[in-house]
Write an enzyme that holds these catalytic residues in place. Structure first.
Site, PDB file in Angstrom:
ATOM      1  N   HIS A 122      53.312 -25.458  29.842  1.00  0.00           N
ATOM      2  CA  HIS A 122      54.637 -25.783  30.385  1.00  0.00           C
ATOM      3  C   HIS A 122      55.641 -24.811  29.764  1.00  0.00           C
ATOM      4  CE1 HIS A 122      58.382 -28.169  30.668  1.00  0.00           C
ATOM      5  NE2 HIS A 122      57.785 -28.878  31.610  1.00  0.00           N
ATOM      6  N   ASP A 199      50.807 -29.359  22.437  1.00  0.00           N
ATOM      7  CA  ASP A 199      51.790 -30.026  23.286  1.00  0.00           C
ATOM      8  C   ASP A 199      51.103 -31.257  23.878  1.00  0.00           C
ATOM      9  OD1 ASP A 199      53.380 -30.929  25.325  1.00  0.00           O
ATOM     10  OD2 ASP A 199      53.696 -28.977  26.267  1.00  0.00           O
ATOM     11  N   GLN A 202      51.702 -34.662  28.002  1.00  0.00           N
ATOM     12  CA  GLN A 202      50.985 -35.319  29.102  1.00  0.00           C
ATOM     13  C   GLN A 202      49.791 -36.108  28.599  1.00  0.00           C
ATOM     14  OE1 GLN A 202      51.946 -35.448  32.251  1.00  0.00           O
ATOM     15  NE2 GLN A 202      53.613 -33.960  32.171  1.00  0.00           N
ATOM     16  N   LYS A 225      57.994 -39.950  28.908  1.00  0.00           N
ATOM     17  CA  LYS A 225      56.745 -40.007  29.683  1.00  0.00           C
ATOM     18  C   LYS A 225      55.851 -41.148  29.190  1.00  0.00           C
ATOM     19  CE  LYS A 225      56.656 -34.992  30.209  1.00  0.00           C
ATOM     20  NZ  LYS A 225      57.273 -34.643  31.478  1.00  0.00           N
ATOM     21  N   CYS A 364      57.562 -26.231  36.140  1.00  0.00           N
ATOM     22  CA  CYS A 364      57.848 -25.555  34.860  1.00  0.00           C
ATOM     23  C   CYS A 364      56.587 -24.878  34.316  1.00  0.00           C
ATOM     24  CB  CYS A 364      58.388 -26.523  33.815  1.00  0.00           C
ATOM     25  SG  CYS A 364      59.952 -27.253  34.254  1.00  0.00           S
TER      26      CYS A 364
HETATM   27  N1  PMP Z   1      55.191 -30.011  28.010  1.00  0.00           N
HETATM   28  C1  PMP Z   1      54.616 -30.589  29.063  1.00  0.00           C
HETATM   29  C2  PMP Z   1      53.129 -30.391  29.304  1.00  0.00           C
HETATM   30  C3  PMP Z   1      55.379 -31.361  29.943  1.00  0.00           C
HETATM   31  O1  PMP Z   1      54.813 -31.914  31.015  1.00  0.00           O
HETATM   32  C4  PMP Z   1      56.760 -31.533  29.673  1.00  0.00           C
HETATM   33  C5  PMP Z   1      57.648 -32.395  30.563  1.00  0.00           C
HETATM   34  N2  PMP Z   1      57.703 -31.996  31.897  1.00  0.00           N
HETATM   35  C6  PMP Z   1      57.317 -30.919  28.563  1.00  0.00           C
HETATM   36  C7  PMP Z   1      56.493 -30.166  27.747  1.00  0.00           C
HETATM   37  C8  PMP Z   1      58.762 -31.047  28.233  1.00  0.00           C
HETATM   38  O2  PMP Z   1      59.004 -32.261  27.605  1.00  0.00           O
HETATM   39  P1  PMP Z   1      60.467 -32.900  27.513  1.00  0.00           P
HETATM   40  O3  PMP Z   1      60.766 -33.439  28.882  1.00  0.00           O
HETATM   41  O4  PMP Z   1      60.321 -33.946  26.495  1.00  0.00           O
HETATM   42  O5  PMP Z   1      61.392 -31.862  27.077  1.00  0.00           O
END
Ligand code: PMP
Length: 406
Positions: A122, A199, A202, A225, A364
């Site tokens: 991401h 990270d 998910q 999430k 993203c």
């Molecule tokens: N990493 C991953 C794999 C995500 O799916 C997301 C959220 N879309 C993020 C990072 C970003 O997290 P946050 O919304 O807490 O900034």
């Protein structure tokens, strides 16, 4: 016994309609809905117990501080971190990964050093490392996924050189749902003396996470999430790494003493938490994590494995639909495109008319999109409250799209 109807009944929003249809919420990868216990906790934290934390000796400040600090232990339990002192609160994964970049990586990297990343990161696990590329001349080394969207842990380890200072890797892809074998990566990386930043945005929602077993140095999660409030999150940091870190943001709370010419930092983890934090958000995240642990992460994983198998079977039955990412080890996240000219945005608009919420776009994850040679996908991402009937609703709505756009 896992009872999905009893779980659904705890989410007020799931009984609303969208465009005259029952809401079929399949955008959990972007953000999950909140159970009543989280809503009640937020209401109470603001309505009964609210004051700033760590600052006053009065009753409400003490209650608020206790409720807030209790979440550190809850988060440590959720991640099986050895101690709550290894947990730093953040506003979410984005802040967590920036903290690792500014606080740990930047002071120890120089031109020519390398960071190994997977192509399916991401942007939150890419851009903080681009800062180091732009400012310090650090090199980003990309490891690609195979045709099924799987990432070979050995390929990640093979990308490590004597200039590698960090591996930054997702546990689960937010686009493909691929589960990465982060434990093997961490074991191999440790043997090479390279820290690993995972990270977990998910992953933590779909499966039990055990940072002690994984053996990572950093593990970031995001409250919104995890059925908790937005603006909450945390990062597990291995104590050796925490000892190496410098503060990222300066302000109140992260210091013990401030004089004209000197400052003395607070002890970790507070040293990395400047200013008034997301008090109620964090308390709400604690309620969400306890709620998930009460259901049982194994039960959540088992329910979603059934949903994933069913969704995979039904989606694969549509020969005009292309599921991106065919990993055998996949969380309940499905990206797809339709044959023909229909753009994912148009598909999601039609689905919305049927009450089905999915995400469309690049998610993203532009480097992954470029790697796959596509501009955008639709993504249906499932959570603990989703049902096989909702998979059927999705399929019916997709068939309508096919009729409209074919
Ligand atoms: N990493 C991953 C794999 C995500 O799916 C997301 C959220 N879309 C993020 C990072 C970003 O997290 P946050 O919304 O807490 O900034």
């Amino acid at each position: 016994m896992f009872d999905v109807d009893a779980i659904r009944a705890q989410f007020p929003i799931l009984s609303r309609e969208v465009n005259g249809k029952p809401l079929c919420y399949l955008d959990n990868g972007a953000s999950a809905q909140k159970p009543q216990v989280v809503l009640d906790t937020i209401q109470r934290a603001y309505g009964q117990d609210y004051a700033n934390v760590h600052r006053g000796l009065h009753t409400l400040s003490t209650i608020s501080t206790e409720n807030y600090e209790a979440v550190r232990g809850t988060t440590a339990k959720f991640l099986n971190a050895p101690s709550e002192d290894h947990i730093v609160f953040t506003s979410g994964t984005t802040e967590a990964l920036n903290l690792v970049s500014y606080g740990w990586a930047a002071p120890r990297m120089k031109a020519g050093d390398e960071i190994v990343l997977s192509i399916m990161e991401h942007h939150a696990n890419i851009v903080p490392w681009h800062f180091l590329r732009e400012r310090l001349g650090v090199k980003l080394v990309w490891v690609e996924t195979d045709v099924n969207g799987d990432l070979d842990p050995q390929a990640v380890l093979d990308a490590v050189t004597d200039r590698t200072k960090l591996i930054a890797i997702t546990h689960v892809s937010n686009v493909l749902g691929t589960v990465v074998d982060v434990k093997s990566i961490c074991t191999g990386a440790r043997a090479k003396g390279v820290p690993v930043c995972v990270d977990g945005s998910q992953a933590a929602v779909h499966m039990p996470v055990d940072v002690a077993d994984i053996g990572c140095d950093f593990y970031a999660i995001t409250g919104h999430k995890l059925y908790g409030p937005s603006g909450s999150g945390a990062v597990f940091i291995r104590p050796e790494r925490m000892a190496e870190m410098v503060p990222f943001m300066g302000g109140g709370d992260m210091i013990r003493d401030v004089h004209r010419d000197t400052v003395i930092w607070n002890d970790p983890p507070h040293k990395f938490e400047a200013g008034t934090p997301g008090i109620v958000q964090t308390i709400g995240m604690g309620a969400a994590l306890n709620w998930m642990m009460d259901i049982g992460m194994d039960n959540i994983q088992a329910h979603e494995a059934d949903l994933t198998a069913y969704a995979r079977m039904r989606l694969d039955g549509l020969n005009w639909l292309n599921v991106q990412g065919k990993s055998a080890n996949k969380a309940a996240i499905f990206s797809f495109t339709l044959d023909g000219a229909a753009h994912p945005h148009d598909i999601s608009t039609v689905l919305d008319k049927k009450g089905v919420a999915v995400r469309a776009g690049q998610h993203c994850a532009q480097p992954l999109m470029e790697h796959m040679g596509i501009n955008a996908t639709c993504r249906a991402s499932f959570g603990v409250y989703n049902t096989q009937a909702e998979v059927d609703t999705l399929i019916d709505a997709l068939e309508l799209c096919h009729d409209l756009f074919a």
